[in-house]
Design an enzyme around this catalytic site. Sequence first.
Site, mmCIF file in Angstrom:
data_model
loop_
_atom_site.group_PDB
_atom_site.id
_atom_site.type_symbol
_atom_site.label_atom_id
_atom_site.label_comp_id
_atom_site.label_asym_id
_atom_site.label_seq_id
_atom_site.Cartn_x
_atom_site.Cartn_y
_atom_site.Cartn_z
ATOM 1 N N ARG A 61 0.840 -1.208 0.000
ATOM 2 C CA ARG A 61 0.000 0.000 0.000
ATOM 3 C C ARG A 61 0.876 1.260 0.000
ATOM 4 N NH1 ARG A 61 -4.595 0.136 4.191
ATOM 5 N NH2 ARG A 61 -5.272 1.696 2.703
ATOM 6 N N GLN A 95 -10.139 8.883 8.567
ATOM 7 C CA GLN A 95 -9.827 7.501 8.944
ATOM 8 C C GLN A 95 -8.770 6.942 7.989
ATOM 9 O OE1 GLN A 95 -13.817 5.309 9.897
ATOM 10 N NE2 GLN A 95 -14.288 7.043 8.582
ATOM 11 N N ASP A 98 -3.652 7.265 4.024
ATOM 12 C CA ASP A 98 -2.902 7.885 2.921
ATOM 13 C C ASP A 98 -2.673 9.359 3.231
ATOM 14 O OD1 ASP A 98 -4.999 9.654 1.758
ATOM 15 O OD2 ASP A 98 -6.029 7.789 1.256
ATOM 16 N N HIS A 113 -6.640 7.029 12.383
ATOM 17 C CA HIS A 113 -6.197 5.637 12.229
ATOM 18 C C HIS A 113 -4.722 5.543 11.828
ATOM 19 C CE1 HIS A 113 -10.598 4.052 11.651
ATOM 20 N NE2 HIS A 113 -10.314 4.361 12.903
ATOM 21 N N CYS A 121 8.058 2.222 16.702
ATOM 22 C CA CYS A 121 8.713 1.102 17.368
ATOM 23 C C CYS A 121 7.780 0.589 18.473
ATOM 24 C CB CYS A 121 10.057 1.536 17.961
ATOM 25 S SG CYS A 121 10.822 0.210 18.907
ATOM 26 N N ASN A 206 -21.870 10.379 0.314
ATOM 27 C CA ASN A 206 -21.318 9.038 0.110
ATOM 28 C C ASN A 206 -21.868 8.459 -1.185
ATOM 29 O OD1 ASN A 206 -19.562 7.098 1.277
ATOM 30 N ND2 ASN A 206 -21.286 5.851 1.945
ATOM 31 N N GLU A 208 -23.305 5.644 -1.409
ATOM 32 C CA GLU A 208 -24.567 4.956 -1.088
ATOM 33 C C GLU A 208 -24.869 5.210 0.389
ATOM 34 O OE1 GLU A 208 -23.262 0.997 -1.907
ATOM 35 O OE2 GLU A 208 -21.715 1.160 -0.381
ATOM 36 N N ALA A 224 -17.633 11.085 -4.644
ATOM 37 C CA ALA A 224 -17.127 12.216 -3.854
ATOM 38 C C ALA A 224 -16.514 13.301 -4.733
ATOM 39 C CB ALA A 224 -16.094 11.711 -2.841
#
Length: 237
Positions: A61, A95, A98, A113, A121, A206, A208, A224
Amino acid sequence: MSQQQRKSIVVLTGAGVSAESGISTFRALDGLWQNHRVAEIASPQGFAVNPSLVHRFYNGRRQQLVSGTVQPNRAHLALAELEARFRGKFWLVTQNIDDLHERAGSEKVIHMHGELLKKRCAHCGDIGMATQALKITDTCARCHRTGGIRPHVVWFGETPLRMGEIYDALKCCDLFIAIGTSGNVYPAAGFVDAAAAVGAHTVELNLEPSAVESAFAEKKYGPAGTLVPDFISRLEG
Ligand code: OAD
């Protein structure tokens, strides 16, 4: 209430805000959690059992993020412009791990997050930048121990970051906007209730209806990259 009258805005973003940039969401049919066992790659127990597997997932990622193939989209840019122009207090809580909000120009982003481009560490808590692949043989620059270097991300069973600041912001906001999040993961899914409890206008943008859509006063559905710039220009107009 017009934007001029608003004193404080909290925006919450989730994986859907980065979907049009080419980053997979978690719960779509082709999403990250359909192809991986969450407990194996996103929990402290999973890391203890198979750290190489966990590193491989996050290294992939991270590689995508630094490769230049993903760029902020119109939603990220519109939020950065709103932050720059809004005269009241503004918080962007994400959240997402990236850095697309920052790359779009957002300045005060709360990564509840964690962040993919940071490492931590597990032995001494030291946090540093991580733009390269992490390995189980990496040594901590501070405590010099090996085996504890992990992505600086929040895993299941761990407490999200900067929660005090987030709830303080929610307590005084008069507009709360949730963008691109499925409403499946708490505490973020409960922020709408905290904002509504102090009388804030609540908006869901959103693709949905989310799992908590009934809690929102206003909702708009679509991508979006279109919805967010439109909503923000109406807010400012
Ligand atoms: P999800 O994958 O659960 O939900 C993404 C939401 O974005 C869904 O409701 C989609 O309908 C919507 N969506 C997809 N494409 C969109 C688009 N182009 N425009 C607008 N919306 C779109 O992702 P999150 O809600 O962010 O946590 O997931 C929350 C947390 O669950 C993540 O931060 C992660 C995950 O487990 C951790 O890893 C701790």
